[in-house]
Design a protein around this motif. Structure first.
Motif, PDB file in Angstrom:
ATOM      1  N   ASN A   1      54.406  -9.195 -25.810  1.00 45.50           N
ATOM      2  CA  ASN A   1      53.273 -10.126 -25.666  1.00 45.50           C
ATOM      3  C   ASN A   1      53.058 -10.896 -26.969  1.00 45.50           C
ATOM      4  OD1 ASN A   1      51.139 -11.451 -24.487  1.00 45.50           O
ATOM      5  ND2 ASN A   1      50.069  -9.594 -23.848  1.00 45.50           N
TER       6      ASN A   1
ATOM      7  N   SER B   1      43.221 -17.962 -26.513  1.00 46.01           N
ATOM      8  CA  SER B   1      42.757 -16.697 -27.095  1.00 46.01           C
ATOM      9  C   SER B   1      41.392 -16.309 -26.527  1.00 46.01           C
ATOM     10  CB  SER B   1      42.668 -16.807 -28.623  1.00 46.01           C
ATOM     11  OG  SER B   1      43.914 -17.172 -29.178  1.00 46.01           O
TER      12      SER B   1
ATOM     13  N   TYR C   1      49.036 -27.248 -23.843  1.00 42.10           N
ATOM     14  CA  TYR C   1      49.746 -28.092 -24.819  1.00 42.10           C
ATOM     15  C   TYR C   1      51.240 -27.797 -24.822  1.00 42.10           C
ATOM     16  CZ  TYR C   1      48.518 -23.827 -27.318  1.00 42.10           C
ATOM     17  OH  TYR C   1      48.317 -22.512 -27.640  1.00 42.10           O
TER      18      TYR C   1
ATOM     19  N   ASP D   1      48.954 -13.868 -18.241  1.00 43.96           N
ATOM     20  CA  ASP D   1      48.959 -14.991 -19.168  1.00 43.96           C
ATOM     21  C   ASP D   1      50.158 -15.866 -18.799  1.00 43.96           C
ATOM     22  OD1 ASP D   1      49.358 -16.737 -21.312  1.00 43.96           O
ATOM     23  OD2 ASP D   1      48.468 -15.340 -22.748  1.00 43.96           O
TER      24      ASP D   1
ATOM     25  N   THR E   1      48.320 -12.931 -30.408  1.00 46.52           N
ATOM     26  CA  THR E   1      46.876 -13.181 -30.234  1.00 46.52           C
ATOM     27  C   THR E   1      46.320 -12.426 -29.025  1.00 46.52           C
ATOM     28  OG1 THR E   1      45.188 -14.918 -30.475  1.00 46.52           O
ATOM     29  CG2 THR E   1      46.839 -15.296 -28.795  1.00 46.52           C
TER      30      THR E   1
HETATM   31  C1  LIG Z   1      50.930 -20.129 -27.091  1.00 42.91           C
HETATM   32  C2  LIG Z   1      50.299 -18.812 -26.720  1.00 42.91           C
HETATM   33  C3  LIG Z   1      48.990 -18.496 -27.116  1.00 42.91           C
HETATM   34  C4  LIG Z   1      48.190 -19.405 -28.017  1.00 42.91           C
HETATM   35  O1  LIG Z   1      46.814 -19.148 -27.960  1.00 42.91           O
HETATM   36  P1  LIG Z   1      45.786 -20.258 -28.470  1.00 42.91           P
HETATM   37  O2  LIG Z   1      44.484 -19.607 -28.387  1.00 42.91           O
HETATM   38  O3  LIG Z   1      45.940 -21.441 -27.558  1.00 42.91           O
HETATM   39  O4  LIG Z   1      46.178 -20.640 -29.852  1.00 42.91           O
HETATM   40  C5  LIG Z   1      48.450 -17.300 -26.671  1.00 42.91           C
HETATM   41  N1  LIG Z   1      49.159 -16.450 -25.884  1.00 42.91           N
HETATM   42  C6  LIG Z   1      50.429 -16.722 -25.505  1.00 42.91           C
HETATM   43  C7  LIG Z   1      51.157 -15.758 -24.641  1.00 42.91           C
HETATM   44  C8  LIG Z   1      51.042 -17.905 -25.922  1.00 42.91           C
HETATM   45  O5  LIG Z   1      52.298 -18.163 -25.579  1.00 42.91           O
END
Ligand SMILES: *Cc1c(COP(=O)(O)O)cnc(C)c1O
Length: 395
Positions: free
Chosen positions: A110, A84, A207, A182, A113
């Motif tokens: 998308n 994020s 992760y 992303d 977050t």
């Molecule tokens: C898994 C995922 C996230 C997770 O964001 P974190 O900040 O690591 O919790 C964000 N964007 C995408 C597209 C995802 O698949």
């Protein structure tokens, strides 16, 4: 090295793990390496570890390991923070690179977050920017000369649909916009060539398919020729050119290191650094071939056995990442019932049962067995029990 390489992972006996796209399993050797870092490094060396054990250089060192998986040159990827935050850093940099433009393009597939972070940034800049969210198939057509940045997740987290990285990047650049990818569901899942794409930025988490463990830090890639022009919004001391000079004023470090913010999560990075050694022997094209084969078998088996599940992913494997999703009205409960039988996938609202295929530790027998158990659950309505219908906090 031939796939799968199940002996490189510590998976519980009997579990068929189809959720490596959400949280990858524990690779062998990681536990020992983390214990060693805690005892022989932190415990024995105390603060000397920053130099003696190379902790301060670790975000760049691990960045190079990730860079190999995504086609990024050595020195162009750095680890840290969460995805994020990395989205925020790239978008704020992109908007500053195009001060005369006010539009950001993203798509409604998308992950929330990414869109929330963009909206928060735009609100706080209060400079008239607009986040324009279009349907995935309308992204290319929405890019025009008002657009400052195109911010797209390559593989859709729900359906696995893949965007054409080269085509969208070329379209963005043709219109003079900055491109941000992303790679959350791409890195470790499909071959990616950041250098060839020519995109300015890429971000992702470690992760999922990279098996870095819960809370593993994110990565950020910046195209080397633009890195030195960025004025970081998150101007943290470890992105300073000389953090230990403790200067009163911020001066960004050279290259992608200016995207570092604060103290790196050394123990998490150590787990990830060890987990990344799994990839030393993996050819991403072989992995892709195996992943397509597994997902084709799964689709055929599930469609033959469970007629009331409907494919939510593109049918053409060239248009899918390494996951397959099905719509099912009682998807949440059915997934809970499946997990109770040691077939672990996940559920995404409103009705998607999602299955990730990771050829590192899955073979065709696992996939067929998973489909058989799913058939039993659907045909015999084994999901229809109060303990499977009650929603938990994390789905
Ligand atoms: C898994 C995922 C996230 C997770 O964001 P974190 O900040 O690591 O919790 C964000 N964007 C995408 C597209 C995802 O698949």
């Amino acid at each position: 090295m031939s796939l799968p390489m199940k002996d490189r992972f510590d998976l519980p006996e009997g579990v068929i793990y189809l959720d490596g796209n959400s949280l990858g399993p524990l690779p062998k050797g990681v536990t020992e390496r983390v214990v060693e870092a805690m005892t022989a490094e932190w415990g024995a060396n105390l603060i000397k570890g920053w130099n003696v054990n190379g902790w301060m250089a670790q975000p760049m060192r691990v960045g190079d390991q990730v860079g190999r998986i995504i086609g990024a040159a050595p020195g162009s990827v750095v680890m840290g923070d969460t995805l994020s935050l990395k989205v925020y850093q790239t978008l704020s940099a992109a908007l500053q690179m195009r001060p005369d433009r006010k539009v950001v393009i993203s798509d409604n597939g998308n992950f929330p977050t990414d869109l929330y972070m963009a909206e928060g940034l735009i609100r706080h800049l209060d400079a008239g920017h607009e986040l324009r969210v279009v349907a995935p198939e309308e992204v290319a057509g929405a890019i025009n000369e008002d657009v400052a940045a195109v911010m797209i997740t390559q593989v859709d987290y729900r359906t696995g649909r893949v965007h054409d990285m080269d085509k969208i990047t070329a379209k963005a650049h043709g219109a003079g916009a900055v491109m941000i990818w992303d790679l959350a569901h791409s890195a470790g899942a499909i071959p990616v060539d950041m250098a060839a794409s020519n995109a300015e930025f890429a971000v992702g988490c470690t992760y999922k398919y990279l098996n870095g463990g819960p809370g593993a830090p994110a990565f950020i890639y910046v195209r080397p020729d633009v890195a030195d022009t960025i004025d970081p919004a998150l101007a943290g001391w470890l992105g300073h050119d000389a953090p230990f000079a403790f200067e009163r004023s911020y001066r960004p470090a050279g290259g992608v290191e200016r995207m570092r913010v604060g103290t790196p999560p050394v123990l998490q990075l150590t787990a990830l650094e060890e987990a990344m050694t799994v990839w030393d022997d993996v050819d991403m094209n072989d992995l892709r071939t195996a992943s397509v084969r597994l997902s084709e078998v799964f689709i055929a088996e599930v469609e033959a056995r469970c007629p009331n599940l409907h494919l939510a992913s593109p049918r053409d494997p060239a248009l899918r990442g390494s996951q397959v999703s099905f719509h099912f009205e009682h998807g949440y409960a059915a997934m809970q019932a499946l997990i109770a039988r040691d077939v672990i996938g996940d559920f995404r609202a409103p009705d998607i049962m999602r299955f990730g295929f990771t050829p590192l530790y899955l073979d065709e027998g696992d996939v067929i067995r998973a489909a058989e158990i799913l058939e039993d659950i659907i045909t015999n309505r084994l999901w229809d029990r109060p303990e499977y219908l009650a929603r938990q906090r994390v789905t």
